[in-house]
Design an enzyme around this catalytic site. Structure first.
Site, PDB file in Angstrom:
ATOM      1  CD  GLU A  50      -2.195   1.402   2.953  1.00  0.00           C
ATOM      2  OE1 GLU A  50      -2.293   2.687   3.426  1.00  0.00           O
ATOM      3  OE2 GLU A  50      -2.242   0.510   3.433  1.00  0.00           O
ATOM      4  CE  LYS A 139      -7.144   1.128   7.552  1.00  0.00           C
ATOM      5  NZ  LYS A 139      -6.102   2.129   6.852  1.00  0.00           N
TER       6      LYS A 139
END
Length: 220
Positions: A50, A139
């Site tokens: 990411e 998340k």
């Protein structure tokens, strides 16, 4: 791009996240450092990265990573706070969109382009809201506030919701998160150093650290 092709790409990305389990979070690195960091992590076994949107020249960075790794490293964007940023990242080639919060318009934009949506949530209400609005993974952030046992508690009434703890996940607790039901985990400063200048020793240490994380979750 046809919807069928988008769906195949999205499912492929989700499968790779599920298979490899660990997502390296590269936050605010100098653009010239990102490729060496990526190579060091790749050498250690990391296959999902990411790149946060506060990274200078983030669009170019994402494009360069995709070109260099040619699908061997799945590259996504993080700290995506609004649908406009999500669209920008997707146009640059991001294969998934991480957000620290539940922004339903960001989820909607991400899914419009057939890209994996991973918003951040903490409470059961936030987690279910994100999932009901189309999120592919949730998340759990910041995971350190609740700890591994929280995932088991949430999965009690919501066993169908895939959870990915991020924030405070380290070598000593990562296995327990998976044992409590995580499908993946985000690894930030416990894995990735972005302070510049980076030395060869720093990069070798990241490779070794990545291998420790891989070893820590073996068999889960």
């Amino acid at each position: 791009m046809s919807n069928d092709k988008e769906n195949v790409l999205m499912i492929n990305t989700l499968q790779k996240i599920s298979d490899h389990k660990l997502v390296a979070v590269v936050r605010g690195a100098n653009p010239e450092d990102v490729m060496p960091i990526a190579e060091a992590l790749f050498d250690g076994g990391i296959r999902i990265m990411e790149i946060t949107m506060d990274t200078p020249q983030v669009e170019s960075v994402i494009r360069e990573l995709n070109k260099a790794f040619d699908g061997e490293m799945v590259v996504g964007a993080g700290t995506v706070l609004d649908p406009e940023s999500a669209q920008t990242a997707i146009m640059a080639g991001a294969k998934f969109i991480f957000s620290p919060t539940v922004n339903t318009e960001t989820i909607k934009m991400t899914k419009r382009y057939g890209v994996v949506s991973i918003p951040g949530a903490l409470t059961p209400t936030e987690i279910l809201t994100a999932y009901e609005h189309g999120a592919d993974l949730i998340k759990v952030f910041p995971a350190s506030v609740m700890g591994p046992g929280y995932l088991k508690d949430v999965h009690g009434p919501m066993p169908h919701v895939p959870l990915m703890p991020t924030g405070g996940v380290n070598v000593s607790n990562v296995r327990e998160y998976f044992e409590k039901g995580a499908v993946a985990a985000g690894l930030g400063s416990a894995l990735v150093r972005t302070d510049s200048p980076l030395t060869n020793d720093d990069l070798q240490a990241m490779t070794a650290n990545a291998k420790q994380f891989i070893d820590a979750i073996e068999g889960v």
